[in-house]
Design an enzyme around this catalytic site. Structure first.
Site, mmCIF file in Angstrom:
data_model
loop_
_atom_site.group_PDB
_atom_site.id
_atom_site.type_symbol
_atom_site.label_atom_id
_atom_site.label_comp_id
_atom_site.label_asym_id
_atom_site.label_seq_id
_atom_site.Cartn_x
_atom_site.Cartn_y
_atom_site.Cartn_z
ATOM 1 N N ARG A 1 0.845 -1.192 0.000
ATOM 2 C CA ARG A 1 0.000 0.000 0.000
ATOM 3 C C ARG A 1 0.881 1.242 0.000
ATOM 4 O O ARG A 1 2.036 1.212 0.439
ATOM 5 C CB ARG A 1 -0.946 0.001 1.192
ATOM 6 C CG ARG A 1 -0.350 0.253 2.532
ATOM 7 C CD ARG A 1 -1.372 0.290 3.678
ATOM 8 N NE ARG A 1 -2.342 -0.775 3.608
ATOM 9 C CZ ARG A 1 -3.630 -0.612 3.274
ATOM 10 N NH1 ARG A 1 -4.115 0.577 3.023
ATOM 11 N NH2 ARG A 1 -4.426 -1.635 3.218
ATOM 12 N N ALA B 1 6.744 -1.933 -4.427
ATOM 13 C CA ALA B 1 6.766 -1.160 -3.190
ATOM 14 C C ALA B 1 5.715 -0.045 -3.180
ATOM 15 O O ALA B 1 5.015 0.201 -4.174
ATOM 16 C CB ALA B 1 8.155 -0.568 -2.983
ATOM 17 N N HIS B 2 5.645 0.639 -2.036
ATOM 18 C CA HIS B 2 4.653 1.689 -1.828
ATOM 19 C C HIS B 2 4.781 2.819 -2.855
ATOM 20 O O HIS B 2 5.876 3.201 -3.246
ATOM 21 C CB HIS B 2 4.757 2.257 -0.397
ATOM 22 C CG HIS B 2 6.093 2.848 -0.071
ATOM 23 N ND1 HIS B 2 7.121 2.090 0.417
ATOM 24 C CD2 HIS B 2 6.555 4.103 -0.169
ATOM 25 C CE1 HIS B 2 8.163 2.875 0.615
ATOM 26 N NE2 HIS B 2 7.841 4.102 0.252
ATOM 27 N N ASN B 3 3.621 3.296 -3.297
ATOM 28 C CA ASN B 3 3.489 4.439 -4.208
ATOM 29 C C ASN B 3 4.023 4.191 -5.617
ATOM 30 O O ASN B 3 4.193 5.129 -6.380
ATOM 31 C CB ASN B 3 4.142 5.701 -3.626
ATOM 32 C CG ASN B 3 3.451 6.161 -2.368
ATOM 33 O OD1 ASN B 3 3.829 5.741 -1.276
ATOM 34 N ND2 ASN B 3 2.435 6.980 -2.501
ATOM 35 N N SER C 1 7.824 4.556 -4.955
ATOM 36 C CA SER C 1 7.542 5.760 -5.733
ATOM 37 C C SER C 1 8.112 5.749 -7.142
ATOM 38 O O SER C 1 8.142 6.782 -7.803
ATOM 39 C CB SER C 1 7.993 7.020 -4.986
ATOM 40 O OG SER C 1 7.304 7.128 -3.757
#
Length: 178
Positions: free
Chosen positions: A75, A96-98, A116
């Site tokens: 998330r 991974a996140h974003n 990201s």
């Protein structure tokens, strides 16, 4: 549990979807996959230990995506981690996140995409590729297996290979010389 799963989607046994995640229509998620677990967010403290950074976002899987077995999609810290429509992810990926993966991309097994990173549509990424966080990869980029992407790739449809990844033809010349 506040999870939305679209029509005609197939979730195989052992799939875990955390709260607030959104799964589109006609999505296939294979066994053992985890959608929406916390991203790897820790801030260093003065005493040398680490403080967990709350992961308050979600994951959005758009329509017609297929996700292989034992893949983990974290998330977002805030906002959303997004797998865009038509994308196909192999087994054993770490997203991974974003992260934002563009439409109709294909990514092979054991690839790791750090937080990201933004991947353009129709990317083709080979197995065991490592992608650092906070970079952008242009649409149509092709990355050879076991390559390492450590900076932005701004040229569309570029073919890359190696660690660090360089132009595919240049990498073949380099191998021929050595």
């Amino acid at each position: 549990k506040n999870v939305s799963v679209g029509k005609k989607s197939i979730l195989h046994p052992g799939v875990k979807i955390y709260d607030d995640c959104i799964i589109g229509d006609e999505v296939i998620i294979h066994a053992g996959t985890v959608i929406g677990s916390d991203g790897f967010g820790f801030a260093p403290k003065k005493d040398g230990t680490y403080q967990k950074v709350p992961q308050m976002g979600n994951v959005i899987i758009e329509d017609h995506v297929e996700i292989g077995a034992n893949t983990c999609i974290d998330r977002a810290t805030m906002g959303s981690t997004i797998i865009r429509k038509g994308t196909k992810l192999d087994n054993l990926l770490q997203v991974a996140h974003n992260v934002d993966i563009g439409e109709d991309s294909v990514i092979a097994a054991q690839t790791g995409i750090s937080g990201s990173a933004k991947i353009g549509k129709r990317a083709m990424i080979g197995g065991q590729v490592g992608i650092v966080g906070h970079i952008t990869i242009a649409e149509g980029v092709k990355v050879g297996a076991k390559s390492g992407i450590n900076s932005n790739v701004t040229e569309k449809n570029k073919a890359l290979n190696g660690v660090p990844a360089i132009d595919h033809l240049a990498s073949l010349k380099s191998l021929a010389i050595s």
